[in-house]
Design a protein around this motif. Structure first.
Motif, short mmCIF file in Angstrom:
data_model
loop_
_atom_site.label_atom_id
_atom_site.label_comp_id
_atom_site.label_asym_id
_atom_site.label_seq_id
_atom_site.Cartn_x
_atom_site.Cartn_y
_atom_site.Cartn_z
N HIS A 11 32.17 54.25 51.40
CA HIS A 11 31.02 53.77 50.63
C HIS A 11 31.43 53.40 49.21
O HIS A 11 30.65 52.84 48.47
CB HIS A 11 29.93 54.84 50.59
N TYR A 12 32.66 53.72 48.85
CA TYR A 12 33.15 53.45 47.51
C TYR A 12 33.78 52.07 47.50
O TYR A 12 34.71 51.79 48.23
CB TYR A 12 34.19 54.53 47.17
N THR A 43 34.95 49.06 44.64
CA THR A 43 35.10 48.58 43.27
C THR A 43 35.56 47.12 43.31
O THR A 43 35.92 46.60 44.37
CB THR A 43 36.14 49.41 42.49
N VAL A 44 35.56 46.48 42.16
CA VAL A 44 36.02 45.09 42.07
C VAL A 44 37.48 44.97 42.52
O VAL A 44 37.79 44.08 43.34
CB VAL A 44 35.80 44.53 40.65
N PRO A 45 38.41 45.83 42.07
CA PRO A 45 39.79 45.71 42.58
C PRO A 45 39.86 45.92 44.10
O PRO A 45 40.63 45.23 44.78
CB PRO A 45 40.55 46.80 41.83
N ASP A 46 39.07 46.84 44.63
CA ASP A 46 39.04 47.05 46.09
C ASP A 46 38.57 45.79 46.80
O ASP A 46 39.13 45.41 47.83
CB ASP A 46 38.10 48.20 46.47
N LEU A 47 37.53 45.16 46.27
CA LEU A 47 37.00 43.94 46.88
C LEU A 47 38.04 42.83 46.83
O LEU A 47 38.24 42.12 47.81
CB LEU A 47 35.71 43.50 46.18
N ARG A 48 38.71 42.68 45.70
CA ARG A 48 39.77 41.66 45.60
C ARG A 48 40.86 41.90 46.64
O ARG A 48 41.31 40.96 47.30
CB ARG A 48 40.36 41.66 44.19
N ASN A 49 41.28 43.16 46.78
CA ASN A 49 42.31 43.48 47.77
C ASN A 49 41.82 43.21 49.19
O ASN A 49 42.56 42.67 50.01
CB ASN A 49 42.73 44.95 47.65
N LEU A 50 40.59 43.58 49.47
CA LEU A 50 40.01 43.35 50.79
C LEU A 50 40.01 41.87 51.13
O LEU A 50 40.43 41.46 52.22
CB LEU A 50 38.58 43.89 50.83
N LEU A 51 39.58 41.04 50.20
CA LEU A 51 39.49 39.61 50.46
C LEU A 51 40.87 38.97 50.57
O LEU A 51 41.07 38.04 51.35
CB LEU A 51 38.66 38.93 49.37
N ALA A 52 41.85 39.45 49.80
CA ALA A 52 43.19 38.88 49.83
C ALA A 52 43.96 39.30 51.09
O ALA A 52 44.65 38.47 51.69
CB ALA A 52 43.97 39.33 48.60
#
Length: 125
Positions: free
Chosen positions: A61-62, A64-73
């Motif tokens: 559920h956590y 963050t913006v860096p997590d989202l960037r990593n997920l998308l990349a």
């Protein structure tokens, strides 16, 4: 003895937080460093995507913006995303275009994150 001291310290922290900001809604998540993504796909879908659609673990559920960037990349995420990330480090408006592989982020005004989230969920198609 140690448990009683920890409980007393926690109670003092909660009382202190209420006294310095009595009108702010209390959220354990905000005080524990939590950050929650409220993301939906496409212009016609107002359903907040569950963790498995975001390719994160159900307990993840956590977000963050860096997590989202990593997920998308890393994941080759193929669906458009719109929404918000609201957390203890502030809030962000999110738009992702998978065709262009473009993630646009805009910082939300401090203290307005929950109101903006409520408005976004209320007016989403």
């Amino acid at each position: 003895m140690l448990t009683a001291a920890a409980v007393a310290l926690l109670a003092a922290f909660v009382v202190w937080g209420v006294r310095i900001s009595p009108n702010r809604p209390f959220s354990w998540g905000m005080y524990s460093g939590s950050s929650k993504g409220y993301l939906w796909s496409g212009p016609d879908d107002a359903t907040v995507l569950p963790p498995h659609r975001l390719l994160i673990a159900p307990s993840g559920h956590y977000l963050t913006v860096p997590d989202l960037r990593n997920l998308l990349a890393e994941a080759g995420f193929g669906m458009p995303l719109r929404g918000l990330i609201v957390g203890s480090d502030g809030g962000w408006q999110v738009e992702y275009d998978p065709v262009r592989h473009r993630l646009r982020l805009a910082r939300l005004p401090a203290g307005q994150e929950l109101r903006i989230l409520a408005d976004a969920l209320r007016t989403a198609p």
